[in-house]
Design an enzyme around this catalytic site. Structure first.
Site, short mmCIF file in Angstrom:
data_model
loop_
_atom_site.label_atom_id
_atom_site.label_comp_id
_atom_site.label_asym_id
_atom_site.label_seq_id
_atom_site.Cartn_x
_atom_site.Cartn_y
_atom_site.Cartn_z
N GLY A 1 0.88 -1.06 -0.02
CA GLY A 1 -0.12 0.14 -0.04
C GLY A 1 0.90 1.18 0.20
N GLN B 1 3.33 10.02 1.21
CA GLN B 1 4.58 9.09 1.14
C GLN B 1 5.39 9.44 0.14
OE1 GLN B 1 2.18 5.17 2.12
NE2 GLN B 1 4.38 5.11 3.23
N CYS C 1 5.29 -0.08 7.44
CA CYS C 1 5.13 1.13 6.50
C CYS C 1 6.43 1.15 5.54
CB CYS C 1 4.81 2.34 7.25
SG CYS C 1 4.39 3.43 6.58
N LEU C 2 6.28 1.68 4.38
CA LEU C 2 7.32 1.98 3.67
C LEU C 2 8.11 3.34 4.06
CD1 LEU C 2 6.13 1.39 0.04
CD2 LEU C 2 7.76 -0.18 1.46
N HIS D 1 -4.97 1.92 7.26
CA HIS D 1 -3.44 2.35 7.25
C HIS D 1 -3.10 3.42 6.33
CE1 HIS D 1 0.99 1.27 7.72
NE2 HIS D 1 0.91 2.08 6.71
N GLU D 2 -3.52 3.14 5.19
CA GLU D 2 -3.59 4.23 3.91
C GLU D 2 -4.11 5.37 4.26
OE1 GLU D 2 -0.77 3.53 2.42
OE2 GLU D 2 -0.56 1.64 3.01
N HIS E 1 -2.73 7.77 6.51
CA HIS E 1 -1.73 8.54 6.09
C HIS E 1 -2.24 9.81 5.53
CE1 HIS E 1 2.25 6.29 6.20
NE2 HIS E 1 1.74 5.02 5.61
NI NI Z 1 2.22 3.27 5.70
#
Ligand code: NI
Length: 176
Positions: A47, A52, A99-100, A141-142, A145
């Site tokens: 995701g 991000q 998370c990236l 989660h997304e 963000h």
């Molecule tokens: Ni994330």
């Protein structure tokens, strides 16, 4: 121009910002979705949210099918603009998240087990998705963000600070 975005990592302030709704899904937003997907697959991750990649519009992409490279499953991307949770279950679910933007750090996060999400799809059409399991955690989660919220914000300050320090140390070591 690269065909991938750079992924922003903590503690960059853009990850704490609230993203703005898009007016409609036009060609520019579709190109952004394509490039976000490519960036997510390359990372690899399941995701990615606009914050991000240093963009502050309400766009997220997900694909759970590529979790295991060995299975060689077909890609099944989900692109959402202006996603909003219109229903969530009282039942909760705990799952380990990563998370990236917080590389190589994982922790258990508790969220509603089921959610129903309303959004605009890749073609700009209104759509709904009912998610459970990993997809439910991922979409929540997304969307977080887009509101400047990270999974580490659900942890105790002790645990959160430990993760933040680990990332800062790793960043420093790469730079020096
Ligand atoms: Ni994330």
């Amino acid at each position: 121009m690269s065909n991938l975005y750079d992924i922003i990592t903590i503690p960059d302030a853009v990850l704490k910002e609230t993203a703005t709704a898009v007016n409609r899904v036009d060609e520019a937003i579709q190109k952004q979705m394509d490039k976000m997907l490519a960036t997510m697959y390359d990372a690899p991750g399941i995701g990615l949210a606009a914050n991000q990649v240093n963009l502050l519009n309400r766009v997220i992409v997900m694909d759970l099918s590529k979790r295991d490279e060995k299975t060689k499953e077909e890609a099944s991307p989900i692109c959402m603009a202006n996603p909003s949770i219109i229903w969530e279950s009282e039942e909760m679910s705990v799952m380990e998240e990563g998370c990236l933007s917080i590389p190589r750090q994982y922790a258990d996060v508790e969220r509603p087990a089921l959610v129903r999400v309303k959004y605009l799809d890749y073609d700009g059409k209104e759509a709904e998705l009912e998610a459970s399991g990993l997809l439910s955690h991922c979409v929540q989660h997304e969307i977080d963000h887009l509101n400047g919220v990270l999974f580490i914000d659900y942890l105790s300050s002790l645990k959160r600070n430990m993760i933040v320090r680990k990332i800062e140390k790793a960043k420093k070591q790469q730079v020096l």
